[in-house]
Design a protein around this motif. Sequence first.
Motif, mmCIF file in Angstrom:
data_model
loop_
_atom_site.group_PDB
_atom_site.id
_atom_site.type_symbol
_atom_site.label_atom_id
_atom_site.label_comp_id
_atom_site.label_asym_id
_atom_site.label_seq_id
_atom_site.Cartn_x
_atom_site.Cartn_y
_atom_site.Cartn_z
ATOM 1 N N ALA A 133 21.256 33.912 61.248
ATOM 2 C CA ALA A 133 21.648 35.301 61.463
ATOM 3 C C ALA A 133 22.955 35.612 60.750
ATOM 4 C CB ALA A 133 21.780 35.569 62.960
ATOM 5 N N GLU A 134 23.904 34.669 60.780
ATOM 6 C CA GLU A 134 25.191 34.886 60.124
ATOM 7 C C GLU A 134 25.056 34.967 58.618
ATOM 8 O OE1 GLU A 134 29.219 33.155 60.762
ATOM 9 O OE2 GLU A 134 28.300 32.473 62.621
ATOM 10 N N ASP A 135 24.200 34.114 58.037
ATOM 11 C CA ASP A 135 23.990 34.158 56.588
ATOM 12 C C ASP A 135 23.455 35.516 56.163
ATOM 13 O OD1 ASP A 135 24.874 31.580 56.387
ATOM 14 O OD2 ASP A 135 22.877 30.682 56.227
ATOM 15 N N ALA A 136 22.483 36.019 56.904
ATOM 16 C CA ALA A 136 21.917 37.330 56.587
ATOM 17 C C ALA A 136 22.977 38.420 56.739
ATOM 18 C CB ALA A 136 20.727 37.619 57.490
ATOM 19 N N ALA A 137 23.807 38.299 57.772
ATOM 20 C CA ALA A 137 24.848 39.295 58.004
ATOM 21 C C ALA A 137 25.889 39.277 56.892
ATOM 22 C CB ALA A 137 25.513 39.047 59.355
ATOM 23 N N ASP A 138 26.219 38.093 56.380
ATOM 24 C CA ASP A 138 27.183 38.002 55.282
ATOM 25 C C ASP A 138 26.696 38.775 54.062
ATOM 26 O OD1 ASP A 138 28.976 36.515 56.721
ATOM 27 O OD2 ASP A 138 28.406 34.581 55.852
ATOM 28 N N ASP A 139 25.429 38.592 53.717
ATOM 29 C CA ASP A 139 24.858 39.330 52.587
ATOM 30 C C ASP A 139 24.910 40.831 52.845
ATOM 31 O OD1 ASP A 139 24.315 36.937 51.362
ATOM 32 O OD2 ASP A 139 22.197 36.902 51.940
ATOM 33 N N GLY A 140 24.531 41.227 54.057
ATOM 34 C CA GLY A 140 24.526 42.639 54.395
ATOM 35 C C GLY A 140 25.915 43.248 54.391
ATOM 36 N N ALA A 141 26.922 42.475 54.818
ATOM 37 C CA ALA A 141 28.292 42.984 54.864
ATOM 38 C C ALA A 141 28.807 43.306 53.466
ATOM 39 C CB ALA A 141 29.197 41.960 55.544
ATOM 40 N N ALA A 142 28.544 42.432 52.526
ATOM 41 C CA ALA A 142 28.992 42.673 51.145
ATOM 42 C C ALA A 142 28.268 43.875 50.548
ATOM 43 C CB ALA A 142 28.743 41.421 50.306
ATOM 44 N N GLN A 143 26.980 43.996 50.820
ATOM 45 C CA GLN A 143 26.215 45.138 50.309
ATOM 46 C C GLN A 143 26.707 46.443 50.940
ATOM 47 O OE1 GLN A 143 22.154 44.099 51.187
ATOM 48 N NE2 GLN A 143 22.133 42.406 49.722
ATOM 49 N N LEU A 144 27.050 46.389 52.216
ATOM 50 C CA LEU A 144 27.544 47.573 52.910
ATOM 51 C C LEU A 144 28.837 48.067 52.271
ATOM 52 C CD1 LEU A 144 27.019 49.378 55.449
ATOM 53 C CD2 LEU A 144 28.576 47.851 56.682
ATOM 54 N N ARG A 145 29.762 47.154 52.025
ATOM 55 C CA ARG A 145 31.036 47.535 51.394
ATOM 56 C C ARG A 145 30.795 48.151 50.016
ATOM 57 N NH1 ARG A 145 35.981 43.321 50.029
ATOM 58 N NH2 ARG A 145 37.245 44.733 48.762
ATOM 59 N N ALA A 146 29.913 47.524 49.225
ATOM 60 C CA ALA A 146 29.632 48.030 47.880
ATOM 61 C C ALA A 146 29.060 49.441 47.924
ATOM 62 C CB ALA A 146 28.673 47.084 47.162
ATOM 63 N N ALA A 147 28.235 49.712 48.925
ATOM 64 C CA ALA A 147 27.579 51.018 49.012
ATOM 65 C C ALA A 147 28.488 52.098 49.602
ATOM 66 C CB ALA A 147 26.312 50.902 49.861
ATOM 67 N N VAL A 148 29.392 51.695 50.499
ATOM 68 C CA VAL A 148 30.158 52.685 51.269
ATOM 69 C C VAL A 148 31.519 52.972 50.652
ATOM 70 C CG1 VAL A 148 31.308 53.091 53.493
ATOM 71 C CG2 VAL A 148 28.975 52.198 53.428
ATOM 72 N N ASP A 149 32.283 51.922 50.377
ATOM 73 C CA ASP A 149 33.683 52.096 49.963
ATOM 74 C C ASP A 149 34.154 50.775 49.348
ATOM 75 O OD1 ASP A 149 36.206 53.154 49.641
ATOM 76 O OD2 ASP A 149 36.700 53.249 51.771
ATOM 77 N N PRO A 150 33.817 50.518 48.084
ATOM 78 C CA PRO A 150 34.037 49.186 47.498
ATOM 79 C C PRO A 150 35.477 48.680 47.556
ATOM 80 C CG PRO A 150 32.629 50.514 46.081
ATOM 81 C CD PRO A 150 33.122 51.425 47.161
ATOM 82 N N GLU A 151 36.441 49.567 47.576
ATOM 83 C CA GLU A 151 37.849 49.144 47.596
ATOM 84 C C GLU A 151 38.348 48.808 49.003
ATOM 85 O OE1 GLU A 151 39.497 48.650 44.712
ATOM 86 O OE2 GLU A 151 37.537 49.149 43.861
ATOM 87 N N ASN A 152 37.530 49.086 50.012
ATOM 88 C CA ASN A 152 37.975 48.921 51.406
ATOM 89 C C ASN A 152 37.384 47.641 51.994
ATOM 90 O OD1 ASN A 152 38.605 49.103 54.116
ATOM 91 N ND2 ASN A 152 37.910 51.216 54.348
ATOM 92 N N GLU A 153 38.192 46.592 52.041
ATOM 93 C CA GLU A 153 37.689 45.312 52.539
ATOM 94 C C GLU A 153 37.363 45.353 54.029
ATOM 95 O OE1 GLU A 153 42.002 43.129 53.471
ATOM 96 O OE2 GLU A 153 40.813 42.504 51.738
ATOM 97 N N ARG A 154 37.908 46.319 54.760
ATOM 98 C CA ARG A 154 37.648 46.373 56.199
ATOM 99 C C ARG A 154 36.205 46.776 56.511
ATOM 100 N NH1 ARG A 154 43.252 48.818 58.896
ATOM 101 N NH2 ARG A 154 44.539 47.001 58.361
ATOM 102 N N VAL A 155 35.550 47.486 55.606
ATOM 103 C CA VAL A 155 34.139 47.819 55.815
ATOM 104 C C VAL A 155 33.324 46.535 55.889
ATOM 105 C CG1 VAL A 155 32.114 48.909 54.784
ATOM 106 C CG2 VAL A 155 34.317 50.082 54.717
ATOM 107 N N GLU A 156 33.612 45.604 54.990
ATOM 108 C CA GLU A 156 32.913 44.319 54.987
ATOM 109 C C GLU A 156 33.373 43.445 56.155
ATOM 110 O OE1 GLU A 156 32.236 40.494 51.984
ATOM 111 O OE2 GLU A 156 33.078 42.364 51.217
ATOM 112 N N LEU A 157 34.671 43.468 56.434
ATOM 113 C CA LEU A 157 35.217 42.602 57.474
ATOM 114 C C LEU A 157 34.670 42.943 58.852
ATOM 115 C CD1 LEU A 157 37.146 40.304 58.141
ATOM 116 C CD2 LEU A 157 39.003 41.986 58.286
#
Length: 201
Positions: free
Chosen positions: A84-108
Amino acid sequence: MGVAIRAADEGDRELVVRLLDEAFQDDPVSGWVFPGDEYRRTTHHRLMAAFTGIVLAEGRIDVTEDGSACALWLSVPATEHDAAEDAADDGAAQLRAAVDPENERVELIARLTAEIHPAGRAHEYLWMIGVTPERQGEGLGSTLVQHVLDRCDREGLPAYLEASNARSRVLYERLGFELTGRPLDLPSGPQMWPMWREPRG
């Protein structure tokens, strides 16, 4: 409380995004992810749009018939925590790229909530609930959540969520959720409270 509830569909996407954006503008966690009022006003809706898209595709969104409140739910299967964590890691990076690439807190925020998400048992996950600000405090949120909890009780399913502020935590405790583990302390930010509810009856 006589509130008509229906399942949202693609035609409700803009309504749901607007509801979530308005409801969470003053939320402590949203304020941490998007610090500064102007930045939050102009950017926060993108994260709500991403969440709405994910749940429309993979879960269920309940809305009140009058369009004043919505709840986003995912059915989570029994999984191994590492998978589950591996899948979430991939999703977190994709979320940041789609929403606000300069904002690391979106991924965090996505990574941190994934780390504390319980694994091993299938459950219903209340991702978000939004009530338009002028209708908050009328019981709409409780009614929406109870709508799914009644099904959880019939089917013997637990439910899980992360409360993002003290007010919502109290609401969820009234609905039978209990703290599970330690609160999540966001770096230089507010706390989130992971909460679990065993089925009743």
